[in-house]
Every structure is written in C-alpha cells, then in structure tokens.
Write a protein that holds these residues in place. Structure first.
Motif, PDB file in Angstrom:
ATOM      1  N   SER A 285      -9.256  -1.918   1.549  1.00  0.00           N
ATOM      2  CA  SER A 285      -9.744  -2.716   2.428  1.00  0.00           C
ATOM      3  C   SER A 285      -8.800  -3.924   2.362  1.00  0.00           C
ATOM      4  O   SER A 285      -7.857  -4.074   1.595  1.00  0.00           O
ATOM      5  N   PRO A 286      -8.878  -4.706   3.456  1.00  0.00           N
ATOM      6  CA  PRO A 286      -8.108  -5.973   3.808  1.00  0.00           C
ATOM      7  C   PRO A 286      -8.153  -6.751   2.277  1.00  0.00           C
ATOM      8  O   PRO A 286      -6.953  -7.391   2.087  1.00  0.00           O
ATOM      9  N   SER A 287      -8.907  -6.956   1.571  1.00  0.00           N
ATOM     10  CA  SER A 287      -8.974  -7.458   0.168  1.00  0.00           C
ATOM     11  C   SER A 287      -7.988  -7.040  -0.543  1.00  0.00           C
ATOM     12  O   SER A 287      -7.778  -7.595  -1.687  1.00  0.00           O
ATOM     13  N   ASN A 288      -7.432  -5.594  -0.394  1.00  0.00           N
ATOM     14  CA  ASN A 288      -6.832  -4.936  -1.496  1.00  0.00           C
ATOM     15  C   ASN A 288      -5.134  -5.472  -1.222  1.00  0.00           C
ATOM     16  O   ASN A 288      -4.534  -5.038  -1.924  1.00  0.00           O
ATOM     17  N   PHE A 289      -5.034  -6.230  -0.208  1.00  0.00           N
ATOM     18  CA  PHE A 289      -3.633  -6.320   0.206  1.00  0.00           C
ATOM     19  C   PHE A 289      -3.385  -8.019   0.254  1.00  0.00           C
ATOM     20  O   PHE A 289      -4.556  -8.695   0.234  1.00  0.00           O
ATOM     21  N   PRO A 290      -2.228  -8.235  -0.069  1.00  0.00           N
ATOM     22  CA  PRO A 290      -0.810  -7.401  -0.265  1.00  0.00           C
ATOM     23  C   PRO A 290      -0.984  -6.375  -1.287  1.00  0.00           C
ATOM     24  O   PRO A 290      -1.358  -6.994  -2.358  1.00  0.00           O
ATOM     25  N   LEU A 291      -0.580  -5.227  -0.865  1.00  0.00           N
ATOM     26  CA  LEU A 291      -0.528  -4.359  -2.026  1.00  0.00           C
ATOM     27  C   LEU A 291       1.031  -4.343  -2.459  1.00  0.00           C
ATOM     28  O   LEU A 291       2.117  -4.411  -1.624  1.00  0.00           O
ATOM     29  N   LYS A 292       1.168  -4.088  -3.683  1.00  0.00           N
ATOM     30  CA  LYS A 292       2.394  -4.409  -4.330  1.00  0.00           C
ATOM     31  C   LYS A 292       2.584  -3.086  -5.419  1.00  0.00           C
ATOM     32  O   LYS A 292       1.846  -2.974  -6.360  1.00  0.00           O
ATOM     33  N   LEU A 293       3.598  -2.380  -5.133  1.00  0.00           N
ATOM     34  CA  LEU A 293       4.001  -0.948  -5.697  1.00  0.00           C
ATOM     35  C   LEU A 293       5.268  -1.159  -6.030  1.00  0.00           C
ATOM     36  O   LEU A 293       6.034  -1.702  -5.452  1.00  0.00           O
ATOM     37  N   THR A 294       5.790  -0.284  -7.182  1.00  0.00           N
ATOM     38  CA  THR A 294       7.053  -0.055  -7.356  1.00  0.00           C
ATOM     39  C   THR A 294       7.554   1.470  -6.896  1.00  0.00           C
ATOM     40  O   THR A 294       6.653   2.494  -7.437  1.00  0.00           O
ATOM     41  N   ASP A 295       8.457   1.583  -6.327  1.00  0.00           N
ATOM     42  CA  ASP A 295       8.907   2.617  -5.647  1.00  0.00           C
ATOM     43  C   ASP A 295       9.919   3.340  -6.758  1.00  0.00           C
ATOM     44  O   ASP A 295       9.842   3.060  -7.777  1.00  0.00           O
ATOM     45  N   ASP A 296      10.326   4.670  -6.398  1.00  0.00           N
ATOM     46  CA  ASP A 296      10.808   5.312  -7.147  1.00  0.00           C
ATOM     47  C   ASP A 296      12.629   5.115  -7.521  1.00  0.00           C
ATOM     48  O   ASP A 296      13.193   5.584  -8.288  1.00  0.00           O
ATOM     49  N   ARG A 297      12.781   3.923  -6.855  1.00  0.00           N
ATOM     50  CA  ARG A 297      14.195   3.299  -7.452  1.00  0.00           C
ATOM     51  C   ARG A 297      13.955   2.210  -8.339  1.00  0.00           C
ATOM     52  O   ARG A 297      14.757   1.773  -8.879  1.00  0.00           O
TER      53      ARG A 297
END
Length: 291
Positions: free
Chosen positions: A20-32
């Motif tokens: 939902s909008p409240s979950n953003f901004p979404l911060k993730l770590t990619d495979d690099r």
C-alpha cells in the motif's frame, strides 16, 4: 553470456499482503549488494533479459512491462512488448523514451557499464541473479513487492517450492554420477559450481566435474574433458549442432561412446524462472538412465 536480494520475509501473511502507499518508499538490496529505493509501486517496467521478462510474467506483473530485451518469447504475450535491444547492444535511447519507473537487469548477463549508464541517466535499476534453484521463488516474491502483485507472486513461489521439494526428495541419496554441462561449442564452455545449472546437477545426485573452475562459464579443452572423464554430458546446444559435428568432436569421451550425451533445451536450462524445474526433471531422468 548468461545467468541476492537480502530482505526479510517475516511471515506468509506479510508476504501475500499487497503493498500500500504506506509501505513506500520501499528500500531493498539487489543482487549486486546495492541499496535500491522505489518511491511507489512500479507501473512501467523494462526487462533487460528474457529470463527476467518471464519471471515478471510469472509474478503476475507482465501487464506492467513497457519494454523487454530481444528474444523475450515466453509467455506469448511477451512478444508484443516493445524491444529494447539485447545484452550486447541495449537501445538506451529507446529505454529512456519508454519512461520506466523500474528497470530490472540480469547481474551476470547485462554489462556493468550499461547498468551504470542507465543509473547515471536517473533510472532505477534493480539487478537480479539466481545461482540456486531456491533463488527463483525469492525473486518471484521480490518482483511481486516491487510491482504490487505479491498475491500472485506468492502463489507462484509456493507452487514452485512444492515441486522443487518433491524433486529433492525423489533423488536424495542416489548414486553419484560425474557430469559435465556444456553450454557452448565454439569453444566448448561448461559451468562452475556457482552456476544454477550446477545446482540442478547436485539436486539430481550428480557431481559437476568443473565445479571448482574459477570462471562462472569456463572454456574447457578437449584435454580437460578427457581428464575429467564425466559419466554423462548434458548439452544445451541445439540438436542440429549435435548432429553436425559436436557429437563427433566429443567421441573420445567415454560418456559419449556410451550414448550418455543428452540435450536439454536452453530456454529451460538457462532461464532462471519457474520453467527451470522442467530442465531439472529432464536432467534427473537422464542421470537415472546413466545409473
């Protein structure tokens, strides 16, 4: 030539809940190992490899693709999405014109320079890589989070995990078979222990004879193949190639003389998607024949 996102999945309930909008901004770590920030659910996605295109569709987000790499031919709907070049020649201008809010790259298949160029142009690039069969459901769930299709992604991930679990139980404890997987013919190229194809070999009770090679896809000489003395050769080179010289070039290997040269379609064996389990089943059946 071909193909870790470290986020916590606290519970199945949390995973299946749509962002939902409240979950953003979404911060993730990619495979690099790069931290990626997404300010909203991705609605305009560009895929930079056929396996990523297929994965996005499997996660229920195919309708959000606005651009895909050449050879994105599965599922059929992928063929109607505009092309943006391939791993050796991306059309950067075309990608920018599509105004994507997310570009999904293949860490080992796309060039670092191309990825960096896209980032310098202000685009959000998320790089993925599956080195083990268990990574496929992980990437499905990640794609679902990025695209707001977590329910479909979770369903696909669970179905895959159930099928993989059954395959592992079926072939656990089988007699080891020495295997070489050949993915190219001019020159011959194999895979080391960090490649997802090697994981398939392991699950089927095989031993990758080039697992310790330094390169992900090492060039192997006829001498090294003879010294490795595999009991089975798994080839993702086309049947046409096998019929017009490859088999003859390998005729000095005992496995080939014993008719233990097998073909698995590269779209199944190389693409890091749910269909890779079809390749795994074929390899397992082939090694059973050797036994």
């Amino acid at each position: 030539m071909w193909p870790w996102i470290s986020i916590g999945l606290a519970s199945a309930v949390e995973v299946t809940r749509e962002p939902s909008p409240s979950n953003f901004p979404l911060k993730l770590t990619d495979d690099r190992g790069r931290d990626i920030r997404l300010n909203h659910i991705a609605t305009r996605i560009v895929s930079l490899s056929p396996n990523i295109t297929e994965l996005v569709f499997a996660a229920g987000a195919g309708g959000k693709l606005v651009g895909v790499s050449h050879y994105s031919d599965y599922p059929a709907a992928a063929k109607s999405v505009p092309g943006v070049g391939d791993s050796s020649s991306l059309d950067l201008e075309r990608i920018i014109a599509l105004k994507p809010d997310l570009v999904v790259a293949w860490r080992s298949g796309n060039s670092i320079s191309d990825i960096e160029k896209l980032e310098k142009l202000g685009l959000t690039v998320f790089a993925t890589e599956a080195t083990r069969l268990e990574d496929v459901p992980r990437l499905l769930r990640i794609t679902g989070r990025l695209a707001g299709t977590s329910t479909q992604a979770e369903s696909a991930a669970r179905a895959y995990e159930a099928e993989l679990g059954q395959l592992k139980r079926t072939y656990a404890g089988r007699r080891p078979v020495r295997v070489v997987a050949l993915i190219w013919h001019q020159p011959f190229m194999a895979v080391n222990g960090h490649h997802i194809i090697s994981d398939i070999i392991n699950i089927c009770g095989g031993i990758n004879v080039f697992a310790s090679a330094a390169s992900l896809t090492p060039v192997v000489s006829t001498e090294s193949l003879l010294e490795a003395d595999p009991q089975a050769v798994i080839s993702s080179m086309s049947l046409e190639l096998a019929e017009t010289g490859v088999k003859e070039r390998l005729s000095y290997i005992g496995a080939v003389r014993s008719n233990h040269l097998y073909f698995v379609h590269p779209d199944l064996l190389h693409r890091q998607t749910p269909r890779i389990l079809q390749a795994a089943k074929k390899v397992c059946a082939q090694l059973e024949e050797v036994r």
